[in-house]
Design a protein around this motif. Structure first.
Motif, PDB file in Angstrom:
ATOM      1  N   LEU A  70      50.858   1.402  12.342  1.00  0.00           N
ATOM      2  CA  LEU A  70      50.386   2.150  11.163  1.00  0.00           C
ATOM      3  C   LEU A  70      49.009   2.737  11.402  1.00  0.00           C
ATOM      4  CD1 LEU A  70      50.715   2.971   8.209  1.00  0.00           C
ATOM      5  CD2 LEU A  70      49.750   0.737   7.564  1.00  0.00           C
ATOM      6  N   LEU A  71      48.121   1.914  11.993  1.00  0.00           N
ATOM      7  CA  LEU A  71      46.756   2.395  12.255  1.00  0.00           C
ATOM      8  C   LEU A  71      46.739   3.555  13.256  1.00  0.00           C
ATOM      9  CD1 LEU A  71      44.839  -1.005  12.458  1.00  0.00           C
ATOM     10  CD2 LEU A  71      44.774   0.674  10.608  1.00  0.00           C
ATOM     11  N   SER A  72      47.564   3.381  14.322  1.00  0.00           N
ATOM     12  CA  SER A  72      47.600   4.465  15.306  1.00  0.00           C
ATOM     13  C   SER A  72      48.179   5.743  14.719  1.00  0.00           C
ATOM     14  CB  SER A  72      48.419   4.009  16.530  1.00  0.00           C
ATOM     15  OG  SER A  72      49.762   3.727  16.150  1.00  0.00           O
ATOM     16  N   GLY A  73      49.148   5.564  13.799  1.00  0.00           N
ATOM     17  CA  GLY A  73      49.725   6.755  13.147  1.00  0.00           C
ATOM     18  C   GLY A  73      48.716   7.463  12.267  1.00  0.00           C
ATOM     19  N   ILE A  74      47.914   6.648  11.521  1.00  0.00           N
ATOM     20  CA  ILE A  74      46.874   7.267  10.667  1.00  0.00           C
ATOM     21  C   ILE A  74      45.847   8.002  11.522  1.00  0.00           C
ATOM     22  CG2 ILE A  74      44.974   6.734   9.093  1.00  0.00           C
ATOM     23  CD1 ILE A  74      46.668   4.422   8.008  1.00  0.00           C
ATOM     24  N   PHE A  75      45.442   7.334  12.625  1.00  0.00           N
ATOM     25  CA  PHE A  75      44.437   7.943  13.494  1.00  0.00           C
ATOM     26  C   PHE A  75      44.946   9.266  14.097  1.00  0.00           C
ATOM     27  CE2 PHE A  75      42.690   8.460  17.773  1.00  0.00           C
ATOM     28  CZ  PHE A  75      41.341   8.578  17.456  1.00  0.00           C
ATOM     29  N   LEU A  76      46.210   9.203  14.595  1.00  0.00           N
ATOM     30  CA  LEU A  76      46.781  10.420  15.189  1.00  0.00           C
ATOM     31  C   LEU A  76      46.942  11.532  14.150  1.00  0.00           C
ATOM     32  CD1 LEU A  76      49.499   8.887  17.560  1.00  0.00           C
ATOM     33  CD2 LEU A  76      47.370  10.039  18.223  1.00  0.00           C
ATOM     34  N   GLY A  77      47.313  11.151  12.921  1.00  0.00           N
ATOM     35  CA  GLY A  77      47.469  12.164  11.868  1.00  0.00           C
ATOM     36  C   GLY A  77      46.156  12.834  11.519  1.00  0.00           C
ATOM     37  N   ILE A  78      45.061  11.987  11.413  1.00  0.00           N
ATOM     38  CA  ILE A  78      43.744  12.561  11.103  1.00  0.00           C
ATOM     39  C   ILE A  78      43.284  13.479  12.223  1.00  0.00           C
ATOM     40  CG2 ILE A  78      41.311  11.973  10.772  1.00  0.00           C
ATOM     41  CD1 ILE A  78      42.229   9.418   9.353  1.00  0.00           C
ATOM     42  N   ALA A  79      43.498  13.025  13.468  1.00  0.00           N
ATOM     43  CA  ALA A  79      43.077  13.839  14.622  1.00  0.00           C
ATOM     44  C   ALA A  79      43.835  15.160  14.666  1.00  0.00           C
ATOM     45  CB  ALA A  79      43.285  13.045  15.912  1.00  0.00           C
ATOM     46  N   PHE A  80      45.144  15.070  14.391  1.00  0.00           N
ATOM     47  CA  PHE A  80      45.960  16.295  14.407  1.00  0.00           C
ATOM     48  C   PHE A  80      45.512  17.254  13.302  1.00  0.00           C
ATOM     49  CE2 PHE A  80      49.718  18.669  12.962  1.00  0.00           C
ATOM     50  CZ  PHE A  80      50.036  19.328  14.146  1.00  0.00           C
ATOM     51  N   GLY A  81      45.220  16.711  12.102  1.00  0.00           N
ATOM     52  CA  GLY A  81      44.756  17.554  10.994  1.00  0.00           C
ATOM     53  C   GLY A  81      43.449  18.239  11.298  1.00  0.00           C
ATOM     54  N   LEU A 130      44.045  20.926  13.778  1.00  0.00           N
ATOM     55  CA  LEU A 130      44.709  22.075  13.155  1.00  0.00           C
ATOM     56  C   LEU A 130      43.714  22.913  12.354  1.00  0.00           C
ATOM     57  CD1 LEU A 130      47.468  23.441  12.730  1.00  0.00           C
ATOM     58  CD2 LEU A 130      47.749  22.015  10.689  1.00  0.00           C
ATOM     59  N   MET A 131      42.845  22.219  11.610  1.00  0.00           N
ATOM     60  CA  MET A 131      41.838  22.934  10.822  1.00  0.00           C
ATOM     61  C   MET A 131      40.851  23.672  11.728  1.00  0.00           C
ATOM     62  SD  MET A 131      41.059  20.114   7.843  1.00  0.00           S
ATOM     63  CE  MET A 131      39.740  21.120   7.157  1.00  0.00           C
ATOM     64  N   ALA A 132      40.454  23.023  12.813  1.00  0.00           N
ATOM     65  CA  ALA A 132      39.522  23.675  13.750  1.00  0.00           C
ATOM     66  C   ALA A 132      40.166  24.905  14.398  1.00  0.00           C
ATOM     67  CB  ALA A 132      39.077  22.679  14.818  1.00  0.00           C
ATOM     68  N   GLY A 133      41.454  24.766  14.758  1.00  0.00           N
ATOM     69  CA  GLY A 133      42.156  25.908  15.348  1.00  0.00           C
ATOM     70  C   GLY A 133      42.304  27.062  14.369  1.00  0.00           C
ATOM     71  N   TRP A 134      42.628  26.707  13.120  1.00  0.00           N
ATOM     72  CA  TRP A 134      42.770  27.737  12.077  1.00  0.00           C
ATOM     73  C   TRP A 134      41.434  28.456  11.829  1.00  0.00           C
ATOM     74  CZ3 TRP A 134      46.519  30.138   9.500  1.00  0.00           C
ATOM     75  CH2 TRP A 134      46.189  30.825   8.335  1.00  0.00           C
ATOM     76  N   ASN A 135      40.363  27.690  11.757  1.00  0.00           N
ATOM     77  CA  ASN A 135      39.033  28.282  11.540  1.00  0.00           C
ATOM     78  C   ASN A 135      38.650  29.205  12.696  1.00  0.00           C
ATOM     79  OD1 ASN A 135      36.466  28.428  10.058  1.00  0.00           O
ATOM     80  ND2 ASN A 135      35.630  27.323  11.823  1.00  0.00           N
ATOM     81  N   HIS A 136      38.952  28.756  13.918  1.00  0.00           N
ATOM     82  CA  HIS A 136      38.652  29.592  15.085  1.00  0.00           C
ATOM     83  C   HIS A 136      39.454  30.891  15.060  1.00  0.00           C
ATOM     84  CE1 HIS A 136      37.642  30.637  19.214  1.00  0.00           C
ATOM     85  NE2 HIS A 136      38.955  30.804  19.459  1.00  0.00           N
ATOM     86  N   MET A 137      40.730  30.807  14.680  1.00  0.00           N
ATOM     87  CA  MET A 137      41.579  31.991  14.625  1.00  0.00           C
ATOM     88  C   MET A 137      41.083  32.971  13.559  1.00  0.00           C
ATOM     89  SD  MET A 137      45.716  32.250  14.136  1.00  0.00           S
ATOM     90  CE  MET A 137      45.627  31.758  12.406  1.00  0.00           C
ATOM     91  N   MET A 138      40.653  32.438  12.390  1.00  0.00           N
ATOM     92  CA  MET A 138      40.156  33.305  11.313  1.00  0.00           C
ATOM     93  C   MET A 138      38.872  34.039  11.738  1.00  0.00           C
ATOM     94  SD  MET A 138      42.154  33.335   8.651  1.00  0.00           S
ATOM     95  CE  MET A 138      43.453  33.458   9.914  1.00  0.00           C
TER      96      MET A 138
END
Length: 410
Positions: free
Chosen positions: A3-14, A17-25
């Motif tokens: 569960l902890l690894s899933g939360i960590f991976l989800g936060i990292a992925f989010g 994703l936000m950093a990539g979106w900001n860079h693209m904009m």
């Protein structure tokens, strides 16, 4: 643990994703700014600049329209035309009818409107160009077209002839109209409007004359007389630099800066003519010369009887308002018992004259200024003149339409 690894991976992925979106904009924003800069630079280029860049690959269909289309204005004008036409009819009839007498040609004893209506078909504005913007003033050129259905009937009277109603039908008008708005701080924010027809391209006015209940042949040369009168009114009153100044609003305003003012004086000596065309069955023509810059301010020489090579040696003074667009017109007539016949005409553009010097000129006379309408193109002889032009800077002139203007001869 899972569960902890899933939360960590989800936060990292989010976060990724936000950093990539900001860079693209940011990238897309920078690209849009770069394109906008490029488009602005391209917008400053003219046709010749683009040809240099593209070379042989430049497409000929690319154009740079001078006039901006205003379809919305034509829609509004179509809806408002019944009201505009009624108001314009009153203004035109009240202002133009008194001038018909002033411009009335020889041989016509009376010329007035029996009926005047602008009809139901509105004019069309092909485009508008803002010519200049300066403090307190906006100048626009309007490409104007009108193929209307006006109802215009002129009452024409001549000596020993009853009044003949003459109808103007199938009226067509094509011109570029110059409009100058003088701005003000008071509502309606426009204190005066200047209206004029540009001389280039030349205004085109076409119509058909038809006698109502009679024949145009009842008065010989009637059609030519009316054509000359219409052309004189348009040229003298409406063709730039001549203009109509209309104050707007209830507050009295100073429109003196908008009025046409004298700029120069011409001293013209009509010397002689040679080889004039003989218009008489018995004897020879009795020629005289009429000269003008504006048709309403004509001067006339003496009549030399029975002579095709007359000598006048008469000197006249004329006032000019704009040397760039105005011309000096000479007309030679044959004095007759009825209507005087024109022997020839010639035009001298004022821009061709040198200031502060005498110029001797031998001018070849023509049957008409517009040779396309003339069938008899035979030689009409020559007219010899001398012209001296002056600049006007300061002195008081008794000028019928510019009283009180101070001018001086340099």
């Amino acid at each position: 643990m899972g569960l902890l690894s899933g939360i960590f991976l989800g936060i990292a992925f989010g976060i990724g994703l936000m950093a990539g979106w900001n860079h693209m904009m940011k990238y897309r924003s920078n690209k849009r700014v770069s394109k906008a800069v490029d488009m602005k630079l391209l917008g400053t280029l003219n046709r010749d600049d683009l040809k240099k860049i593209c070379g042989d690959n430049f497409p000929e269909w690319i154009s740079f329209p001078v006039f901006e289309q205003v379809k919305w204005m034509n829609k509004k004008l179509g809806k408002l035309w019944p009201y505009v036409a009624d108001a314009a009819t009153m203004v035109i009839k009240e202002s133009v009818e008194p001038l018909l007498e002033e411009y009335r040609p020889p041989g016509i004893t009376s010329l007035k409107f029996n009926k005047f209506s602008l009809g139901t078909v509105p004019p069309k504005i092909e485009g508008i160009r803002v010519q200049s913007l300066k403090k307190g003033q906006v100048t626009m050129d309007i490409d104007f077209r009108w193929c209307g259905d006006p109802s215009i009937i002129l009452g024409v009277e001549a000596a020993l002839v009853a009044s003949i109603p003459i109808q103007l039908k199938d009226l067509e008008m094509y011109s570029v109209i110059r409009v100058i708005f003088q701005l003000s701080e008071e509502i309606p924010c426009i204190s005066a409007v200047v209206v004029a027809l540009l001389s280039e391209p030349k205004p085109k006015i076409e119509y058909v004359l038809k006698a109502v209940g009679g024949s145009l042949t009842a008065i010989p040369g009637l059609s030519d007389m009316i054509d000359d009168t219409v052309n004189s009114i348009v040229t003298d009153m409406l063709q730039w630099p001549h203009r109509i100044v209309v104050p707007i609003g209830g507050i009295p305003v100073d429109t003196s800066e908008l009025e046409l003012k004298p700029q120069g004086k011409l001293t013209v000596t009509v010397v002689k003519a040679n080889d004039l065309k003989n218009m008489e069955m018995i004897g020879k023509s009795d020629p005289y010369v009429v000269l003008h810059i504006r048709p309403v301010f004509k001067v006339k020489s003496n009549v030399v009887e029975n002579n095709l090579n007359p000598v006048w040696n008469q000197t006249f003074d004329l006032i000019a308002e704009d040397k760039e667009t105005q011309s000096l017109i000479f007309e030679v007539f044959d004095k007759d018992i009825g209507q005087d016949k024109r022997l020839g005409i010639v035009k001298v553009p004022l821009i061709d004259l040198e200031a502060e010097s005498w110029k001797d000129m031998e001018l070849r006379l023509m049957p008409a200024l517009d040779m396309l309408k003339v069938k008899d193109k035979k030689d009409r002889g020559t007219l010899t003149i001398k012209v001296h032009s002056y600049s006007l800077v300061w002195v008081s002139l008794c000028y019928p339409r510019c009283l009180g203007i101070l001018v001086v001869f340099v």
